[in-house]
Scaffold this active site. Sequence first.
Site, PDB file in Angstrom:
ATOM      1  N   ASP A   1       0.890  -1.157   0.000  1.00  0.00           N
ATOM      2  CA  ASP A   1       0.000   0.000   0.000  1.00  0.00           C
ATOM      3  C   ASP A   1       0.927   1.206   0.000  1.00  0.00           C
ATOM      4  OD1 ASP A   1      -1.563   2.224   0.682  1.00  0.00           O
ATOM      5  OD2 ASP A   1      -2.954   1.044   1.886  1.00  0.00           O
ATOM      6  N   HIS A   2       1.066   1.871  -1.156  1.00  0.00           N
ATOM      7  CA  HIS A   2       2.125   2.876  -1.266  1.00  0.00           C
ATOM      8  C   HIS A   2       1.936   4.045  -0.301  1.00  0.00           C
ATOM      9  CE1 HIS A   2      -0.803   4.623  -4.178  1.00  0.00           C
ATOM     10  NE2 HIS A   2      -0.296   5.772  -3.784  1.00  0.00           N
TER      11      HIS A   2
ATOM     12  N   HIS B   1      -6.049   2.701   1.464  1.00  0.00           N
ATOM     13  CA  HIS B   1      -5.315   3.884   1.924  1.00  0.00           C
ATOM     14  C   HIS B   1      -5.984   4.599   3.090  1.00  0.00           C
ATOM     15  CE1 HIS B   1      -3.227   3.043  -1.700  1.00  0.00           C
ATOM     16  NE2 HIS B   1      -3.977   3.753  -2.519  1.00  0.00           N
TER      17      HIS B   1
END
Length: 495
Positions: free
Chosen positions: A179-180, A242
């Site tokens: 999950d950047h 996110h």
Amino acid sequence: MNNVNPKSLIVIFGATGDLAKRKLFPSIYRLYQKGKLSEEFAVVGVARRSLSDDEFRRYVSQSIEDSTKQELSDESFVSHFYYHSLDVTSTASYQELKSLLERLDAAYDIPGNRIFYLAMAPEFFGTITSHLKSEGLTATDGWKRLVIEKPFGHDLKSAQQLNKEIRQAFSEKEIFRIDHYLGKEMVQNIEVIRFANAIFEPLWNNRFISNIQITSSETLGVEDRGRYYDHSGALRDMVQNHMLQMVALLAMEPPIKLSTDDIRSEKVKVLRALRPITHDEVDQYFVRGQYGRGFIRGQEVVGYREENNVDPTSNTETFVAGKLMIDNFRWAGVPFYIRTGKRMTEKSTKIVVQFKDIPMNLYYRTSESVHPNLLVIHIQPDEGITLHLNAKKSGESMKTTPIKLDYCNNCIDGINTPEAYEKLLYDCMRGDATNFTHWDEVAASWSFIDPISEVWANTKAADFPNYEAGSMGPKAADELLQKDGFHWWPLNGTI
């Protein structure tokens, strides 16, 4: 886990795709430049199209030059890159890949350490991982790790099935669900702000905080992702991963120690404490929106239903606002408001913590208004924190004025702030899974999201499109807070 220059062989499935070109190759290059990669590494690009090693290396060079805006001077870097054309269903193709990896292990003195990065469509994840095991690519003397991009399933049931498939070949400790957002500097700073500052942690509860707001807005539309996005929408694309990850970091209890397992354990507790929303309650707690025509930076843009590869009668949401309640001792009664959308006023991700008013504020009598104290955590594009306080106006009167205490992280570090993928790739090479998503987090997130997506899928939104491109979303999102006596704080930091 503390190996500073890890030896590893990175196999990127989907090496000719957009993610590899824009993020992965430049990130590996930056790690190489900074000396975080030893010379004993190799990258194998895997995709369907036929390319020679030289053609692939030119492709990698071009992606790095596009990213850095300068010519690639060090040709030795791309000499570590190799290419293999793969049919994901062909046993022979995996056997050829296995032979290549074994040759590279020997050539670069890599003791069988392998990262398999699946930068491609999720429907191939199960097929690829089962072949990696059956054809012996995971049977190495070193460690093996699997990196998977979102979306991890499209609901709880599909996520469970996907997890079951990949767990046949990799253990949970070997699976790195990326999950950047968890690689972003100020998202990682949430824990430090909370747990390393005596002025915040004692106040970080329902006695002193009235509400917390998380906004992640984009000015872009769906661009060339119309086909994917029209089956996903903002709820699955942004909220399930996110947004809920940021909620978990903001709300978690202090971990016993800063280990991967202890941090993940506290995040899971938050996600499990989210108050479930029944089908009948969705409209009370969540708002959906879809952008119509409007103006972005003075340029007219089309509405969502006019975008390429989008159904002209699409029911897909491009905006979500929601009110989340966490039913535990620390947060009972404190709403966490989230909103995210495309084609909004500006590109920004911010967290606003609004503190409660003083019980008897003497200065209400002398000022037109006394503003609440706010802690603003700027995630992107700016990175930093702002504390909003009240101070006396200059002069003889006792009127107050809001002031800001600012810290800007990328104003000091400038362009040297590590990019999220660079950090996460390096963490994966070192075996640090702290900033990757555990299966328990994924399952808890889908359990919360599924009732909302089911209602929206089965109920046609009669008012779509319901916000203009270039605005901050539909009016119903403002009303969601107004009925609790709150309002969204502006993204530009003004009060």
